[in-house]
Scaffold this motif. Sequence first.
Motif, PDB file in Angstrom:
ATOM      1  N   THR A 155      -5.724   3.608  -3.316  1.00 39.68           N
ATOM      2  CA  THR A 155      -5.708   4.134  -1.946  1.00 39.68           C
ATOM      3  C   THR A 155      -4.638   5.215  -1.835  1.00 39.68           C
ATOM      4  N   TRP A 156      -4.636   5.904  -0.697  1.00 34.14           N
ATOM      5  CA  TRP A 156      -3.593   6.895  -0.446  1.00 34.14           C
ATOM      6  C   TRP A 156      -2.218   6.222  -0.399  1.00 34.14           C
ATOM      7  N   ASP A 157      -2.156   5.017   0.128  1.00 36.44           N
ATOM      8  CA  ASP A 157      -0.876   4.290   0.133  1.00 36.44           C
ATOM      9  C   ASP A 157      -0.409   4.004  -1.297  1.00 36.44           C
ATOM     10  N   ASP A 158      -1.338   3.657  -2.177  1.00 33.22           N
ATOM     11  CA  ASP A 158      -0.996   3.444  -3.590  1.00 33.22           C
ATOM     12  C   ASP A 158      -0.414   4.728  -4.196  1.00 33.22           C
TER      13      ASP A 158
END
Length: 171
Positions: free
Chosen positions: A16-19
């Motif tokens: 994900t973008w958070d990752d």
Amino acid sequence: MATPLTHAADRPTYLTWDDIGAATQALAEQVTAAGVPQAVVGIVRGGMIPAVWLAHRLGIRDVRTVEVTHTTSDGINAAKTTLPTARNAASLGDLMGLDVLLVDDIAGSGATLAYTADMIRGLGPARVRTAVLTVNRANWVQEAEPHRVIDYTVSLKDTWIVFPWEGQHGR
């Protein structure tokens, strides 16, 4: 050519973008511990996003690109070309005497990163360091372990990695 992954446990890992944000922060911390580089080079296409995020996190304005490919397509387990190929090496400009950080999203076989680092070394920088978000150990073919070849990485995976910018989430 990479062998297709066939086991249920070998299904792709979707990041994900958070990752990506967490990974670029972790890379920035690793890089800073060894000194902030003067220039960041992203391998187009996948390495551009992490290269820009890293440049922001490190406070570096000198961001460059080079297109180097080693697969025949963008699909999961895409076939490899015989050797990596650079298409716009002149875009690197003058790197003479600079401390350069080379960034890619993933190291599969390790060939693209090694090829590009050697190409940059040929331009006379003072130092070349390499960083990737993750390594796909299932495709790794270098003699040495990834941590001996790549200066900075966040994770080692045994599956194909799908990044949010690839547009393959939910497929």
